[in-house]
Every structure is written in structure tokens, then in C-alpha cells.
Design an enzyme around this catalytic site. Structure first.
Site, mmCIF file in Angstrom:
data_model
loop_
_atom_site.group_PDB
_atom_site.id
_atom_site.type_symbol
_atom_site.label_atom_id
_atom_site.label_comp_id
_atom_site.label_asym_id
_atom_site.label_seq_id
_atom_site.Cartn_x
_atom_site.Cartn_y
_atom_site.Cartn_z
ATOM 1 C CD1 TRP A 1 -2.967 1.461 0.835
ATOM 2 C CD2 TRP A 1 -1.436 2.403 2.148
ATOM 3 N NE1 TRP A 1 -3.431 2.702 1.201
ATOM 4 C CE2 TRP A 1 -2.515 3.302 2.007
ATOM 5 C CE3 TRP A 1 -0.348 2.775 2.933
ATOM 6 C CZ2 TRP A 1 -2.524 4.546 2.630
ATOM 7 C CZ3 TRP A 1 -0.349 4.026 3.544
ATOM 8 C CH2 TRP A 1 -1.436 4.896 3.396
ATOM 9 C CG HIS A 2 3.398 2.372 3.279
ATOM 10 N ND1 HIS A 2 2.741 1.389 3.995
ATOM 11 C CD2 HIS A 2 3.423 3.464 4.079
ATOM 12 C CE1 HIS A 2 2.395 1.870 5.175
ATOM 13 N NE2 HIS A 2 2.788 3.122 5.259
ATOM 14 N N GLY A 3 3.826 1.748 -1.342
ATOM 15 C CA GLY A 3 4.526 2.071 -2.580
ATOM 16 C C GLY A 3 4.613 0.890 -3.515
#
Length: 440
Positions: free
Chosen positions: A294-296
Site C-alpha cells: 500500500w505504501h509504494g
């Protein structure tokens, strides 16, 4: 007025991408109303899946399109097929990870009958686009925010002043601490192609550790403060996480709105702790891996999530087989150990390639005995001082709140403190950078 202001706020960055907000709003408003009325299971599931398909489809295309294409091409090259696609040049819409999760929580909660549908379309549209927390959170649940829009809001004088103080604190964290004192050292260390000396690797890593906290907590504090100045209450998103006693405690204190979202909408649906130890560990690891993704859109973020999943599993095994009582004496050591382990994970979060991350880890554990020193003594002292004070402040404040601390100060001292923060923000202008989480 707030809805219009929110669209103007988002449109100042890239006006055409407001269309994505409109589509998500219309789809989830329609799906939510149908879920509130439908009683047949198959139809309810259809509307839920439609909402998830649209939202995750947008997120998948804009955030992971290039990542998936690159890995597909690499896979074809491995099996001997030469394929060179045209570059997609996809623009990542600011805040798409945040508002996607927020609007999805609305339809999921309606599907499980955990909330009531919004009373009007304007209430729901404002919930999706409320400008203080639109692009970087906190990720707010419908029952906590929409219900505040049902009647006119007017901040009290205490709310307005406290909100203004929180805005000042947030700007101080971002402009002075993150950008002026820590960002340059972090960028120098992670931007060099040289193999570093162990001290420089550690200093650069803890500089980024402080930078990302002050940057993200600064944004959240600004968002909470601006909302409070309008008479609207947003939940806390950070609670002195670098004084956490273990990793379960860390995720109760760091990015609280995301960790609770992952727990309620991913970990528990995957089985949680209901189906035995092994399945619980699998669910925990999958949750953290997806949290990392989700972060990257990079494998380094998956490693970051996998390390946190590993830490959480090891912590549960320790509590089961090697339990010990936390006291005032060993508590600060445990907090420092947790903080040190977190810093190792930040290497994979910050490094752009596995090669850079691996060289950093080797330097931090002094495998490279002849690494180069690129940081001056002033930079090392500056970073260690800022991070040392941050750690001690987190430890001192871990069981209290900023409001309790402020109330304990004499009025004149609080005024001097506030004025000093404002003065430092003003003289630090020119060092400002984009919020780190705008990239996510």
C-alpha cells in the site's frame, strides 16, 4: 462551502483528477444506498464488489500500473521473450491511497451493517473529500466523520485556539525538524552511490526515521488542527510511537488510522486469531505485506512490510515462550531496542533499490570496514541531538497527551513556547519540501 473548498484545494494540484474523486463518490454513494436497502445476499455482495472493483481498480491502475508492467516485462525476459512496451507515463493522483481506503470503509461497513448510510449526498461527498485530511489522512471512518456534518459547525474559542496551536506544532515538525534539520542528511546518505562507513549509515538512517515521523505526524497534526478550527474533530494518528514497547505497541501508536483499518478490513477478514496459531501468523504476515505494498509500488516496500510482519510474529512467540515483566528499568531499554529494529526496516522504505538497501544494512552492521565518511561532525551531532531529544520526549510523553502537557504549563510560559515555535517556522522558510506521504 466546505465541499467546494475541498474540490478547489485538490484541483489546485491537478484539476482533471477531480474526476476520479467524483467517480468514487458517485459509485460508493449509489452502492451504499443499495446496501442499506437490499436484503438479498447476492445483490448485497454485488454492490459491495462493484464498489471495491472501482476503487481498487483506480488504485491498481494509477499506483501499480507501471510496477506491474515492469515486472511482466522482466518475467517475459526471463523466459526468453523480448518485449518492449511503450512507457505508460501514469500520473499518481495525490492522496489516492488514503481516500480509496476511506471511501471503501463506508461500503464495507454498510455491507456488514456496522454503520448507517449518509443522510444526504452532500454529507457523503464531503466525507470523501474533506480537505484537511484528503491527501494524507487520518483515514476516518464514516460513523466518526459524516455524523459531524449533519448540523452546522461553529468552533468554540477554545477549539479554534487549540486547533491553531496544533497547526503551529504540525508546521514546526514539518518545516523545522523534518525539512531543515534532518532531510539534507537523509538525502545525502541515501542518495550517494558510495559504500558508507557504519556511523554515517546509522546517522543517515535515524535522520530519515526522524524525518518521516516529523513529516507525517506534522501533516496529521496540521489536519487535525485545521479541522478543529472549523469545529470538526478528527482522531489522533500518532501517539509517541518511538517509545513503543514492542511492535504491537508500535502499530497502536504509528499511523493509527491505517493500522486499525488493516486490522478491521484485512487481518480480521483473513481469519485473525480465530483459526489457530499458524493461520494467525499467515494472516498477520499477509496483512503487513499488503500494508507495505500500500505504501509504494516497489518490492522494497514489500520487504519493509515483511520485516514488520516478522517482528510481530517473533514478538508473539517471545510473549508465549519467553515472557517477562516490563518494569521502569527495562522499559526504556526495550523501547530503544524496538526503535533500533524499526530503523533497520526504514532502510528498505527509503532506499530506491535493493542494492542500496543491502549496502546500507552491511554498513550499519560494520561489514564494510573501509566504508567512506561523507558526513561532517556537525551533521552527526545535529542529527543525534535531534533524534535523542525526540526519543526522550516520546518516552516521557508516552502515557500522556499534548493537551495535558500544555495545561500543565503556566500561561506565560505556554505563550513564550508558542511564539518560539512560530518564530522558528518563519526563519526556516525556504527549506520546505513536499510531504513524503504525498507520494503514496
Amino acid at each position: 462551502m466546505l465541499l467546494f473548498a475541498s474540490y478547489v484545494f485538490y484541483g489546485l494540484w491537478n484539476p482533471p483528477l477531480i474526476i476520479l474523486l467524483w467517480i468514487s463518490t458517485m459509485v460508493d454513494w449509489t452502492a451504499g444506498n443499495r446496501l442499506a436497502k437490499e436484503t438479498k445476499k447476492k445483490r448485497r455482495k454485488f454492490w459491495l464488489l462493484l464498489s471495491m472493483f472501482v476503487n481498487l481498480g483506480f488504485l491498481g491502475f494509477f499506483k501499480y500500473g507501471n510496477f506491474l508492467l515492469e515486472n511482466f516485462v522482466s518475467l517475459l525476459n526471463i523466459i526468453g521473450l523480448n518485449f518492449e512496451p511503450q512507457p505508460m507515463d501514469i500520473i499518481l493522483p495525490m492522496g489516492i491511497s488514503f481516500y480509496t481506503f476511506q471511501t471503501m470503509s463506508y461500503t464495507i461497513d454498510l455491507y456488514y451493517k456496522r454503520t448507517q448510510p449518509a443522510k444526504t449526498f452532500l454529507d457523503f461527498a464531503l466525507y470523501v473529500t474533506f480537505f484537511p485530511q484528503l491527501v494524507a489522512g487520518p483515514i476516518v471512518r464514516a460513523q466518526d466523520l459524516i455524523t459531524q456534518f449533519y448540523e452546522e459547525k461553529r468552533a468554540t474559542m477554545n477549539q479554534f485556539l487549540w486547533g491553531l496551536f496544533l497547526l503551529t506544532i504540525g508546521l514546526f515538525q514539518k518545516v523545522v525538524l523534518a525539512d531543515t534539520l534532518l532531510a539534507e542528511v537523509s538525502d545525502d546518505v541515501f542518495g550517494t552511490s558510495k559504500v558508507l562507513h557504519g556511523l554515517d549509515a546509522w546517522v543517515g538512517t535515524i535522520a530519515f526515521s526522524g524525518q518521516i515521523f516529523f513529516d507525517f505526524a506534522g501533516y496529521s497534526t496540521c489536519a487535525i488542527g485545521i479541522a478543529l478550527m472549523l469545529g470538526i474533530i478528527l482522531p489522533d494518528n500518532f501517539k509517541y510511537p518511538y517509545a513503543a514497547l514492542g511492535f504491537s505497541d508500535l502499530w497502536r501508536r504509528w499511523h493509527i488510522s491505517l493500522s486499525s483499518w488493516l486490522r478491521d478490513y484485512l487481518y480480521i477478514p483473513l481469519g485473525g486469531s480465530r483459526h489457530g496459531i499458524i493461520k494467525m501468523y499467515i494472516a498477520l504476515m499477509l496483512t503487513m505485506l499488503l500494508g507495505g505494498l500500500w505504501h509504494g509500488a516497489a518490492w522494497t516496500f514489500m520487504v519493509w512490510g515483511g520485516l514488520h510482519g516478522t517482528y510481530l510474529i517473533l514478538e508473539r512467540l517471545q510473549k508465549k515462550y519467553l515472557p517477562f515483566k516490563i518494569t521502569a528499568y527495562n522499559g526504556i531499554f526495550l523501547a530503544f531496542l524496538t526503535f533500533s529494529c524499526v530503523n533497520i526496516t526504514w532502510v528498505f522504505f527509503r532506499a530506491r533499490t535493493f542494492e542500496k538497501a543491502w549496502h546500507m544494512i552491511q554498513s550499519m552492521f560494520y561489514v564494510h570496514t573501509e566504508g567512506e565518511k561523507i558526513l561532517g561532525n556537525f551533521d552527526i551531532i545535529k542529527v543525534c541531538t535531534v533524534i535523542g531529544i525526540m526519543f526522550l520526549c516520546h518516552w516521557y510523553m508516552r502515557n500522556s497527551s499534548l493537551k495535558e502537557f500544555a495545561r500543565g504549563l503556566p500561561a506565560w510560559l505556554f505563550g513564550v513556547f508558542w511564539a518560539t515555535l512560530f518564530f522558528l517556522i518563519v526563519i526556516a522558510q525556504g527549506h520546505g519540501e513536499q510531504f513524503i506521504y504525498f507520494q503514496f
